[in-house]
Design a protein around this motif. Structure first.
Motif, PDB file in Angstrom:
ATOM      1  N   GLY A 501      41.367  65.539  40.713  1.00 22.59           N
ATOM      2  CA  GLY A 501      42.211  66.571  41.295  1.00 22.59           C
ATOM      3  C   GLY A 501      43.665  66.297  40.981  1.00 22.59           C
ATOM      4  O   GLY A 501      44.124  65.151  41.083  1.00 22.59           O
ATOM      5  N   ALA A 502      44.393  67.332  40.595  1.00 22.60           N
ATOM      6  CA  ALA A 502      45.813  67.170  40.257  1.00 22.60           C
ATOM      7  C   ALA A 502      46.619  66.697  41.457  1.00 22.60           C
ATOM      8  O   ALA A 502      47.677  66.091  41.304  1.00 22.60           O
ATOM      9  CB  ALA A 502      46.380  68.484  39.731  1.00 22.60           C
ATOM     10  N   LEU A 503      46.118  66.962  42.676  1.00 22.99           N
ATOM     11  CA  LEU A 503      46.827  66.566  43.892  1.00 22.99           C
ATOM     12  C   LEU A 503      46.162  65.376  44.579  1.00 22.99           C
ATOM     13  O   LEU A 503      46.366  65.146  45.775  1.00 22.99           O
ATOM     14  CB  LEU A 503      46.907  67.760  44.857  1.00 22.99           C
ATOM     15  CG  LEU A 503      47.709  68.959  44.346  1.00 22.99           C
ATOM     16  CD1 LEU A 503      47.664  70.109  45.345  1.00 22.99           C
ATOM     17  CD2 LEU A 503      49.156  68.559  44.083  1.00 22.99           C
ATOM     18  N   ASP A 504      45.386  64.611  43.823  1.00 15.85           N
ATOM     19  CA  ASP A 504      44.755  63.402  44.349  1.00 15.85           C
ATOM     20  C   ASP A 504      45.834  62.345  44.580  1.00 15.85           C
ATOM     21  O   ASP A 504      46.495  61.917  43.640  1.00 15.85           O
ATOM     22  CB  ASP A 504      43.716  62.894  43.351  1.00 15.85           C
ATOM     23  CG  ASP A 504      42.847  61.763  43.904  1.00 15.85           C
ATOM     24  OD1 ASP A 504      43.307  61.045  44.805  1.00 15.85           O
ATOM     25  OD2 ASP A 504      41.716  61.599  43.421  1.00 15.85           O
ATOM     26  N   LEU A 505      46.021  61.921  45.827  1.00 14.63           N
ATOM     27  CA  LEU A 505      47.026  60.914  46.155  1.00 14.63           C
ATOM     28  C   LEU A 505      46.439  59.511  46.214  1.00 14.63           C
ATOM     29  O   LEU A 505      47.183  58.539  46.291  1.00 14.63           O
ATOM     30  CB  LEU A 505      47.679  61.239  47.509  1.00 14.63           C
ATOM     31  CG  LEU A 505      48.294  62.630  47.655  1.00 14.63           C
ATOM     32  CD1 LEU A 505      48.951  62.776  49.019  1.00 14.63           C
ATOM     33  CD2 LEU A 505      49.307  62.909  46.552  1.00 14.63           C
ATOM     34  N   GLN A 506      45.128  59.391  46.178  1.00 13.97           N
ATOM     35  CA  GLN A 506      44.485  58.084  46.259  1.00 13.97           C
ATOM     36  C   GLN A 506      44.153  57.510  44.891  1.00 13.97           C
ATOM     37  O   GLN A 506      44.302  56.305  44.666  1.00 13.97           O
ATOM     38  CB  GLN A 506      43.216  58.183  47.112  1.00 13.97           C
ATOM     39  CG  GLN A 506      43.501  58.491  48.573  1.00 13.97           C
ATOM     40  CD  GLN A 506      42.240  58.518  49.406  1.00 13.97           C
ATOM     41  OE1 GLN A 506      41.782  59.566  49.829  1.00 13.97           O
ATOM     42  NE2 GLN A 506      41.669  57.355  49.657  1.00 13.97           N
ATOM     43  N   VAL A 507      43.692  58.352  43.993  1.00 17.18           N
ATOM     44  CA  VAL A 507      43.437  57.944  42.598  1.00 17.18           C
ATOM     45  C   VAL A 507      44.171  58.974  41.740  1.00 17.18           C
ATOM     46  O   VAL A 507      43.629  60.034  41.427  1.00 17.18           O
ATOM     47  CB  VAL A 507      41.933  57.908  42.270  1.00 17.18           C
ATOM     48  CG1 VAL A 507      41.709  57.487  40.824  1.00 17.18           C
ATOM     49  CG2 VAL A 507      41.200  56.959  43.216  1.00 17.18           C
ATOM     50  N   ALA A 508      45.401  58.674  41.397  1.00 18.55           N
ATOM     51  CA  ALA A 508      46.274  59.645  40.732  1.00 18.55           C
ATOM     52  C   ALA A 508      45.662  60.133  39.418  1.00 18.55           C
ATOM     53  O   ALA A 508      45.174  59.343  38.604  1.00 18.55           O
ATOM     54  CB  ALA A 508      47.639  59.026  40.470  1.00 18.55           C
ATOM     55  N   ALA A 509      45.697  61.437  39.225  1.00 20.08           N
ATOM     56  CA  ALA A 509      45.039  62.052  38.070  1.00 20.08           C
ATOM     57  C   ALA A 509      45.632  61.594  36.737  1.00 20.08           C
ATOM     58  O   ALA A 509      44.893  61.149  35.844  1.00 20.08           O
ATOM     59  CB  ALA A 509      45.104  63.574  38.183  1.00 20.08           C
ATOM     60  N   ASP A 510      46.930  61.692  36.571  1.00 14.95           N
ATOM     61  CA  ASP A 510      47.541  61.452  35.258  1.00 14.95           C
ATOM     62  C   ASP A 510      47.293  60.031  34.764  1.00 14.95           C
ATOM     63  O   ASP A 510      46.822  59.820  33.643  1.00 14.95           O
ATOM     64  CB  ASP A 510      49.043  61.742  35.309  1.00 14.95           C
ATOM     65  CG  ASP A 510      49.345  63.230  35.427  1.00 14.95           C
ATOM     66  OD1 ASP A 510      48.456  64.048  35.080  1.00 14.95           O
ATOM     67  OD2 ASP A 510      50.444  63.587  35.884  1.00 14.95           O
ATOM     68  N   SER A 511      47.615  59.047  35.586  1.00 10.07           N
ATOM     69  CA  SER A 511      47.507  57.661  35.133  1.00 10.07           C
ATOM     70  C   SER A 511      46.049  57.243  34.935  1.00 10.07           C
ATOM     71  O   SER A 511      45.715  56.556  33.966  1.00 10.07           O
ATOM     72  CB  SER A 511      48.190  56.721  36.132  1.00 10.07           C
ATOM     73  OG  SER A 511      47.621  56.864  37.415  1.00 10.07           O
ATOM     74  N   ASN A 512      45.168  57.659  35.842  1.00  7.86           N
ATOM     75  CA  ASN A 512      43.780  57.211  35.752  1.00  7.86           C
ATOM     76  C   ASN A 512      42.995  57.943  34.668  1.00  7.86           C
ATOM     77  O   ASN A 512      42.191  57.325  33.962  1.00  7.86           O
ATOM     78  CB  ASN A 512      43.104  57.350  37.114  1.00  7.86           C
ATOM     79  CG  ASN A 512      43.564  56.279  38.080  1.00  7.86           C
ATOM     80  OD1 ASN A 512      43.116  55.142  38.031  1.00  7.86           O
ATOM     81  ND2 ASN A 512      44.506  56.624  38.948  1.00  7.86           N
ATOM     82  N   LEU A 513      43.225  59.247  34.504  1.00 11.01           N
ATOM     83  CA  LEU A 513      42.543  59.964  33.417  1.00 11.01           C
ATOM     84  C   LEU A 513      43.019  59.456  32.056  1.00 11.01           C
ATOM     85  O   LEU A 513      42.230  59.341  31.115  1.00 11.01           O
ATOM     86  CB  LEU A 513      42.784  61.464  33.542  1.00 11.01           C
ATOM     87  CG  LEU A 513      42.061  62.169  34.708  1.00 11.01           C
ATOM     88  CD1 LEU A 513      42.400  63.654  34.722  1.00 11.01           C
ATOM     89  CD2 LEU A 513      40.553  61.967  34.631  1.00 11.01           C
ATOM     90  N   LYS A 514      44.305  59.135  31.981  1.00  7.92           N
ATOM     91  CA  LYS A 514      44.823  58.566  30.727  1.00  7.92           C
ATOM     92  C   LYS A 514      44.158  57.220  30.435  1.00  7.92           C
ATOM     93  O   LYS A 514      43.757  56.942  29.296  1.00  7.92           O
ATOM     94  CB  LYS A 514      46.336  58.384  30.825  1.00  7.92           C
ATOM     95  CG  LYS A 514      46.966  57.803  29.568  1.00  7.92           C
ATOM     96  CD  LYS A 514      48.469  57.590  29.744  1.00  7.92           C
ATOM     97  CE  LYS A 514      49.072  56.946  28.489  1.00  7.92           C
ATOM     98  NZ  LYS A 514      50.517  56.634  28.676  1.00  7.92           N
ATOM     99  N   GLY A 515      44.019  56.398  31.467  1.00 12.17           N
ATOM    100  CA  GLY A 515      43.371  55.096  31.291  1.00 12.17           C
ATOM    101  C   GLY A 515      41.922  55.239  30.874  1.00 12.17           C
ATOM    102  O   GLY A 515      41.434  54.495  30.012  1.00 12.17           O
ATOM    103  N   ILE A 516      41.217  56.203  31.464  1.00 15.60           N
ATOM    104  CA  ILE A 516      39.819  56.440  31.096  1.00 15.60           C
ATOM    105  C   ILE A 516      39.725  56.889  29.646  1.00 15.60           C
ATOM    106  O   ILE A 516      38.892  56.389  28.868  1.00 15.60           O
ATOM    107  CB  ILE A 516      39.192  57.488  32.030  1.00 15.60           C
ATOM    108  CG1 ILE A 516      39.027  56.913  33.442  1.00 15.60           C
ATOM    109  CG2 ILE A 516      37.833  57.959  31.493  1.00 15.60           C
ATOM    110  CD1 ILE A 516      38.611  57.923  34.484  1.00 15.60           C
TER     111      ILE A 516
END
Length: 574
Positions: A501-516
């Protein structure tokens, strides 16, 4: 707001006023910050010790922050200056002839803030110790920032004295045992040990209202309650699956021979035909039931219902030690939970009504971390769907999580960024000594330094340090803090769908999707899809803010858009 954090943002200048003695500044003062139509009451308490030293604290009732210590406090004539370094707050003002302190409040930006002496409103409290006066049901909102939560207590006379239970209707929690309850001279005190909850209140003279404070996890929030008829308030959950079902439900037991435990679950599958494929659900952190129930939402049941209605079988299980599953949750790590999921695959491989070459995994949050662990350890996993799964080292994820949650509540970005870097440094230090012989000594040293820099006093440091050292002593947390998702993602070659979710505050979308994505590229994975979903939070509810406090308030359990994306992705492959 706890004593190390804040959700306010505002700035500084000087005012000119008449000269009045410093003695006049002692006491309690209240003011209101206002920006964009949102008022934020603040209260300061100034005291003077026998040796002439001034000290002060700040309260922000709307944010649950009380007794936040001022790192510096100066009174020069009619001038008041105070600073709270950890949250980047600075205030300077002058006491005028009308008895008001006029000045500027600084925290990233500046706002006018005038304090007046706090007016003590006379309240007629009861002095009763008669238990009959407190027996009954009492209800009111916990004044959490942004989204109050309804809280209810039911008090009755037991064989050995008062007994009580509590409900949190917005969270779908009913009948919580109250471990301790006392009522004396109008004062009601309760404790719920498993939730770390303490409530202290005073019964009013009309014996129809209680005023007090709800404390949990370092936060202190206003909770005023009124006597009610005791009826339970049910939260609305329109997506809750209802019979008759168009698929079969079967209660199953999975044997984890490696751990010597049995796991209870539910298998849903299409009626009268072989499923297109099978998904094993993997829950997020904390003890979860098979539906991943949270705030009376049952997201895993909603997902299973949707997928099974579309031709897929789904197995969801109670975590070990939860519900009908055996085992000890508190002694387990993510690696142990991975063996539970592996055992579920073994179980499905024994069934003749399951396509053995089409068994995949759907993991949410920590479950999205466990799925790659299992998939890279076996050669019979057909796919992995990662829902808000970690893609960056956990030390980074936790620091970013705290920053985003506090920012969502109005914190000053510059001050919170500095705090994020301090949190990251602390996480790295603790992770670096976990498992070492001198761990407690080193961790205590790091924590003391951290809290001194945050401006806490000796007693506060002792309490905070003790709580964190207990957390670090948990096998799960010790494993989790050192975890690096790339270790497994960089070897993951099965088809992957990663959603955030773009508004996920627990597992931030941008940094974690980039890492994946970067890790899957290292794995030379030829079939992966990564999507950031607008206006969705960590639970994949549609929202405007993503705030954690909204999880229980929102009626939607799991976005139909996210459900359709999963189904369409699976349909393209099976």
């Amino acid at each position: 707001m706890n004593k190390k954090s804040t959700y306010i943002s505002y700035l500084l200048m000087l005012c000119v006023s008449a000269s009045i003695s410093a003695q006049d500044l002692q006491g309690d003062w209240e003011g209101v910050l206002g920006e964009g139509g949102a008022d934020l009451p603040l209260i300061i308490h100034i005291t003077k010790s026998p040796d002439g030293k001034h000290t002060g604290t700040l309260d922000s009732p709307k944010q649950g922050g009380y007794g936040v210590p001022m790192s510096t406090l100066e009174i020069e004539g009619n001038r008041l200056i105070f600073e709270i370094k950890d949250i980047g707050v600075y205030y300077e003002g002058l006491l005028n002839q009308e008895g008001l302190i006029e000045g500027k409040f600084v925290q990233g930006t500046a706002m006018d803030l005038t304090f007046s002496r706090q007016q003590k409103i006379a309240v007629d409290y009861s002095e009763s110790s008669d238990q009959n006066d407190i027996i009954g049901s009492w209800s009111g909102p916990i004044e959490l920032p942004g989204a109050p939560l309804q809280f209810v207590i039911h008090i009755k006379q037991g064989d050995g004295g008062l007994e009580a239970e509590a409900d949190s209707p917005d969270q779908g929690s009913f009948g919580m045992k109250i471990d301790e309850i006392t009522f004396k001279t109008g004062e009601l005190k309760i404790k719920i040990n498993v939730a770390g909850v303490v409530y202290n209140g005073r019964l009013l003279a009309d014996q129809q209202s209680i005023q007090g404070f709800f404390e949990q996890g370092g936060g202190k929030f206003i909770l005023n309650m009124k006597k009610t008829n005791g009826e339970k308030i049910q939260s609305k959950r329109p997506q809750m699956p209802q019979p008759p079902f168009e698929y079969d439900n079967e209660e199953v037991v999975v044997n984890n021979a490696h751990a010597g435990i049995e796991l209870a679950g539910t298998l849903t599958f299409p009626k009268g035909k072989i499923a297109k494929a099978v998904a094993i659900m993997i829950t997020g952190s904390g003890p979860q039931d098979r539906d991943e129930t949270i705030f009376n939402h049952k997201p895993f049941w909603v997902i299973a219902d949707h997928l099974s209605n579309n031709g897929y079988a789904v197995l969801r299980m109670d975590d070990r030690g939860v519900g009908k599953s055996k085992g000890d949750f508190s002694a387990a790590t993510s690696a142990d939970f991975a063996t539970d999921i592996s055992a579920a695959i073994d179980y499905l491989q024994t069934r003749k009504d399951i396509p053995h070459d089409k068994i995949g995994l759907i993991g949410h949050s920590e479950g999205g971390m466990i799925a790659p662990m299992v998939a890279t350890d076996r050669d019979d996993v057909a796919f992995a769907i990662l829902l808000a799964g970690p893609g960056i080292p956990i030390v980074d994820l936790l620091a970013e999580q705290s920053y985003l949650i506090e920012s969502s509540q109005g914190g000053d970005k510059a001050a919170l960024e500095k705090k994020r870097m301090r949190n990251l440094e602390l996480n790295q230090q603790i992770a670096g000594v976990l498992g070492a012989k001198d761990f407690k000594e080193k961790a205590s040293e790091y924590l003391t330094s951290y809290f001194i820099e945050a401006g806490l006093d000796e007693e506060q440091i002792h309490v905070q340090k003790d709580n964190l050292l207990k957390q670090y002593d948990s096998p799960w947390f010790a494993y989790f803090l050192k975890f690096e998702p790339a270790k497994y993602l960089s070897r993951l070659t099965v088809p992957v769908l990663a959603l955030n979710g773009a508004l996920d505050l627990q597992v931030a979308a941008d940094s974690n999707l980039k890492g994946i994505q970067e890790a899957l590229q290292l794995a030379q994975n030829s079939d992966y899809t990564i999507k950031k979903l607008d206006k969705m939070n960590h639970l994949f509810q549609t929202t405007e803010t993503g705030k954690v406090s909204e999880y229980g308030v929102l009626e939607e359990t799991f976005s139909i858009q996210a459900l359709n994306i999963m189904t369409e992705w699976l349909d393209q492959r099976f």
